[in-house]
Design a protein around this motif. Structure first.
Motif, PDB file in Angstrom:
ATOM      1  N   SER A   1     -13.131  25.080 -44.496  1.00  0.00           N
ATOM      2  CA  SER A   1     -13.508  24.061 -45.481  1.00  0.00           C
ATOM      3  C   SER A   1     -13.596  22.719 -44.762  1.00  0.00           C
ATOM      4  O   SER A   1     -12.601  22.208 -44.256  1.00  0.00           O
ATOM      5  CB  SER A   1     -12.470  24.006 -46.609  1.00  0.00           C
ATOM      6  N   GLN A   2     -14.785  22.161 -44.722  1.00  0.00           N
ATOM      7  CA  GLN A   2     -15.044  20.994 -43.876  1.00  0.00           C
ATOM      8  C   GLN A   2     -14.299  19.763 -44.353  1.00  0.00           C
ATOM      9  O   GLN A   2     -14.189  19.493 -45.549  1.00  0.00           O
ATOM     10  CB  GLN A   2     -16.547  20.694 -43.850  1.00  0.00           C
ATOM     11  N   ALA A   3     -13.767  19.012 -43.400  1.00  0.00           N
ATOM     12  CA  ALA A   3     -13.167  17.712 -43.678  1.00  0.00           C
ATOM     13  C   ALA A   3     -14.196  16.626 -43.398  1.00  0.00           C
ATOM     14  O   ALA A   3     -14.903  16.677 -42.395  1.00  0.00           O
ATOM     15  CB  ALA A   3     -11.925  17.489 -42.814  1.00  0.00           C
ATOM     16  N   PHE A   4     -14.284  15.649 -44.294  1.00  0.00           N
ATOM     17  CA  PHE A   4     -15.282  14.587 -44.170  1.00  0.00           C
ATOM     18  C   PHE A   4     -14.578  13.264 -43.884  1.00  0.00           C
ATOM     19  O   PHE A   4     -13.674  12.859 -44.613  1.00  0.00           O
ATOM     20  CB  PHE A   4     -16.109  14.476 -45.450  1.00  0.00           C
ATOM     21  N   TYR A   5     -14.996  12.597 -42.812  1.00  0.00           N
ATOM     22  CA  TYR A   5     -14.449  11.302 -42.421  1.00  0.00           C
ATOM     23  C   TYR A   5     -15.422  10.244 -42.938  1.00  0.00           C
ATOM     24  O   TYR A   5     -16.341   9.831 -42.239  1.00  0.00           O
ATOM     25  CB  TYR A   5     -14.297  11.245 -40.903  1.00  0.00           C
ATOM     26  N   THR A   6     -15.228   9.838 -44.166  1.00  0.00           N
ATOM     27  CA  THR A   6     -16.259   9.052 -44.830  1.00  0.00           C
ATOM     28  C   THR A   6     -15.638   8.201 -45.930  1.00  0.00           C
ATOM     29  O   THR A   6     -14.420   8.141 -46.091  1.00  0.00           O
ATOM     30  CB  THR A   6     -17.333  10.002 -45.420  1.00  0.00           C
ATOM     31  N   SER A   7     -16.492   7.562 -46.708  1.00  0.00           N
ATOM     32  CA  SER A   7     -16.070   6.817 -47.891  1.00  0.00           C
ATOM     33  C   SER A   7     -15.705   7.792 -49.005  1.00  0.00           C
ATOM     34  O   SER A   7     -16.499   8.656 -49.370  1.00  0.00           O
ATOM     35  CB  SER A   7     -17.216   5.906 -48.347  1.00  0.00           C
ATOM     36  N   GLY A   8     -14.491   7.665 -49.543  1.00  0.00           N
ATOM     37  CA  GLY A   8     -14.090   8.528 -50.643  1.00  0.00           C
ATOM     38  C   GLY A   8     -14.950   8.327 -51.869  1.00  0.00           C
ATOM     39  O   GLY A   8     -15.255   9.281 -52.600  1.00  0.00           O
ATOM     40  N   ILE A   9     -15.373   7.098 -52.113  1.00  0.00           N
ATOM     41  CA  ILE A   9     -16.203   6.812 -53.286  1.00  0.00           C
ATOM     42  C   ILE A   9     -17.575   7.453 -53.126  1.00  0.00           C
ATOM     43  O   ILE A   9     -18.090   8.089 -54.052  1.00  0.00           O
ATOM     44  CB  ILE A   9     -16.317   5.286 -53.492  1.00  0.00           C
TER      45      ILE A   9
END
Length: 661
Positions: A134-142
């Motif tokens: 399950s991919q983790a995203f390093y990004t804006s939560g919004i």
């Protein structure tokens, strides 16, 4: 480890984001002799034989935490199909794994989430048909939450990147934000209205309060067809009781402002052992669910654990959590081991997105030119929920860093008008289609026809290309002012059946060879499968000279890595080896430009790297539309040396002859 429900997404450093899967939470216990899959309440899932067989084939000793999900053909989760998997098997079964707590005799509970994920990604197979990371995203939560809503997902999970795994607790380090209001409820009975021909009209629902009393919270009367009702009645038969299971006997035919008349509903009470999941619009002031819809039975949990989930204010909780951590800069997936932060040429990147709101068409004045952007919600990367709007906003944000590598260069337009899975085509001639303000370079083709190449110039040109569906940007190696003399030489490491770690090994061997003869080099991910290595030439040499130089280098790489590299251009003759491509160095050839998006799942970006980052563990999906801008705000432009002073090729070749003797 359980997540706490919060009321809204947020943007804070130190958090990573994952999809909230709509399935069964499961712990997988693997050893080389036997594999077992259990629910959170330690009930064994023995119906998912495909998952057990796939896990057993891994030959691991491990404990994995994940979600069993049934996916429809359109990629959406089908909870009903999962519930009835043993009987129907009407969807694709996947096990999305997001954590690992034990591996080969060692507990991982003392490791941070990021460290655990690194191990997880190292031991699990890539592109497996059933077992998925399950991919983790390093990004804006919004932004990620907005994408989840567009994809009609259940929601997202926010996790502290440096958090530890705390078993059986409702953690504040894991937060869930739901795109749809859902609630697990206990079925306390069913009702039948006067004159109905259905098996039942509605289910009477409850949750447990702190004293252990089942509290009535309303009914659900939609979400099941005749077949589902028949299956439920078979479950109900052995549970019928004369005693009302609720602490206070409810009026199941009670009128409301939404249904002012009574329908003559009569209750049949059930022992409170069945759990179902509902989706609903809101809770009324007296604690009843409104506009509830049945989603399916849940047999993976204990009814006594079913309580009303109330949202905590995200801002307050996140602030409290941050007091417990020494916050650092946003964690980047390629700098987990703590190398020095890369620094390069700085540029002011856009603070706000160019296109906001939900309008499908917008017009913007860019560099004094009116551009029209259409079909903005169309998903260009459907698996990742990335729309045309997201693509336009990315290129607008990255333009200050990208434009120096496009300026005055003829462009090959690779168009994907329907997104990454659509039919694509190349367009090189823009004589009849380019706006009158665009800069072009005339040329005559082999048939004597007058054509025009589009020239990279400014932000408006970049965004006009994107509006044509140019997901990736493909500039020439040379400029229109010196079309026969490239600014750089490129070595393209093109893997076939190779691991990415072998690509990394080949890249480092290439770097060492170049360093030995005093040649600077600049690596970037291709955004697809390989690595591109650029060597500055300063437009001082011809394409032929550039290609001969690249050939000299890759032949030496092949001598040092003969087992898995080749100079054979024909794919059928490579024998699965990595192609050391030097033939890209020719007039008119293009590869994906620096900072270009790629038409690949994951919405990957062709990203410049420090050589220190080119090491085992690096992955193509470390750099995506979700995290690229945040990285570039930290690193600046690591590629500017490519456009700097070129090498002395003649002196270098003389040195190379001594080195390769």
């Amino acid at each position: 480890m359980k997540a706490t429900l919060v009321d809204a997404p947020f943007d804070e450093p130190g958090w990573v984001y994952e999809i909230k899967w709509d399935g069964y939470r499961a712990m997988a216990y693997l050893n080389v002799d036997q594999t077992s899959l259990y629910s959170r309440n330690h009930l064994e899932f023995n119906q998912f034989t495909e998952i057990n067989e796939a896990l057993s084939a891994l030959r691991l000793n491990a404990i994995l935490d994940g979600e069993v999900v049934a996916l429809k053909d359109d990629g959406g989760a089908d909870f009903g199909a999962l519930q009835n998997w043993k009987n129907t098997r009407r969807a694709q079964l996947h096990f999305y794994i997001f954590d690992m707590v034990w591996l080969e005799g060692r507990s991982l509970l003392s490791l941070s989430l990021i460290e655990r994920r690194k191990l997880l990604e190292a031991v699990l197979p890539k592109d497996h048909p059933v077992i998925k990371v399950s991919q983790a995203f390093y990004t804006s939560g919004i932004d990620f939450f907005d994408a989840a809503k567009r994809m009609k997902l259940e929601g997202i999970i926010a996790k502290r990147a440096d958090s530890f795994y705390s078993s059986d607790s409702r953690s504040r380090d894991w937060l869930k934000i739901k795109a749809k209001r859902r609630q697990e409820v206990v079925i306390g009975g069913y009702t039948r209205n006067e004159g109905t021909e259905k098996f039942f009209s509605a289910l009477a629902l409850g949750v447990y309060d702190k004293s252990g009393t089942l509290v009535y919270i309303g009914k659900v009367g939609t979400g099941f067809n005749q077949s589902i009702q028949k299956e439920l009645m078979a479950e109900f038969e052995e549970l019928i009781t004369e005693s009302c299971p609720f602490g206070i006997k409810p009026d199941v035919d009670e009128p409301s402002q939404f249904r002012p008349q009574r329908l003559g509903a009569k209750p049949t009470w059930l022992k409170p052992t069945l759990i179902c999941e509902i989706e609903f619009a809101e809770l009324t002031s007296d604690g009843k669910v409104r506009q509830a819809s049945f989603k399916g039975l849940r047999k993976d949990k204990n009814p006594k654990e079913v309580v009303l989930e109330l949202e905590t204010r995200a801002g307050k909780l996140v602030n409290e959590v941050e007091l417990e951590y020494d916050l650092q800069a946003p964690i980047l997936p390629v700098s987990i081991d703590g190398p020095k932060k890369p620094k390069g040429r700085k540029a002011i990147l856009a603070k706000n997105p160019l296109l906001t709101g939900q309008a499908e068409t917008q017009e913007k004045n860019i560099d004094g030119h009116l551009l029209k952007f259409t079909h903005l919600s169309k998903l260009y990367w459907p698996e990742d929920g990335v729309s045309k709007r997201d693509m336009f906003n990315y290129y607008d944000s990255v333009a200050p860093l990208m434009l120096p590598y496009l300026l005055d260069r003829p462009m090959s337009l690779n168009r994907f008008p329907g997104g990454i899975h659509s039919q694509s085509f190349y367009q090189k001639n823009v004589k009849e289609t380019a706006p009158d303000w665009a800069l072009t370079m005339p040329h005559t083709n082999d048939k004597g026809e007058e054509k025009s190449y589009l020239l990279g110039h400014d932000r408006a040109t970049l965004l006009w290309m994107a509006s044509l569906g140019c997901i990736e940007i493909n500039p020439w190696f040379s400029r229109s002012s010196s079309p026969d003399h490239p600014d750089y030489c490129v070595i393209d490491l093109d893997p076939d059946k190779n691991s990415f770690d072998q690509v990394i090994q080949a890249a480092q061997v290439t770097r060492n060879i170049l360093e030995d003869i005093g040649v600077p080099s600049y690596p970037k991910t291709s955004g697809s499968t390989g690595i591109h290595i650029y060597i500055p030439l300063g437009a001082a040499y011809s394409y032929e000279q550039s290609q001969l130089f690249a050939n000299l280098i890759v032949r030496q790489v092949n001598r040092e890595l003969p087992k898995f590299t080749t100079l054979e251009r024909s794919i059928s003759k490579r024998g699965g080896k990595m192609y050391l491509d030097f033939l890209q160095n020719r007039p008119g050839a293009t590869i994906a430009g620096v900072y270009s998006l790629r038409p690949k799942p994951g919405a990957t970006v062709s990203m410049p790297l420090l050589w220190e980052e080119v090491k085992p563990g690096l992955k193509m999906r470390d750099f995506t539309i979700f995290n690229a801008i945040d990285r570039l705000k930290e690193t600046g432009d690591l590629f500017s040396g490519v456009l700097g002073q070129g090498i002395d090729m003649h002196g270098v070749i003389a040195s190379a002859q001594h080195r390769f003797a």
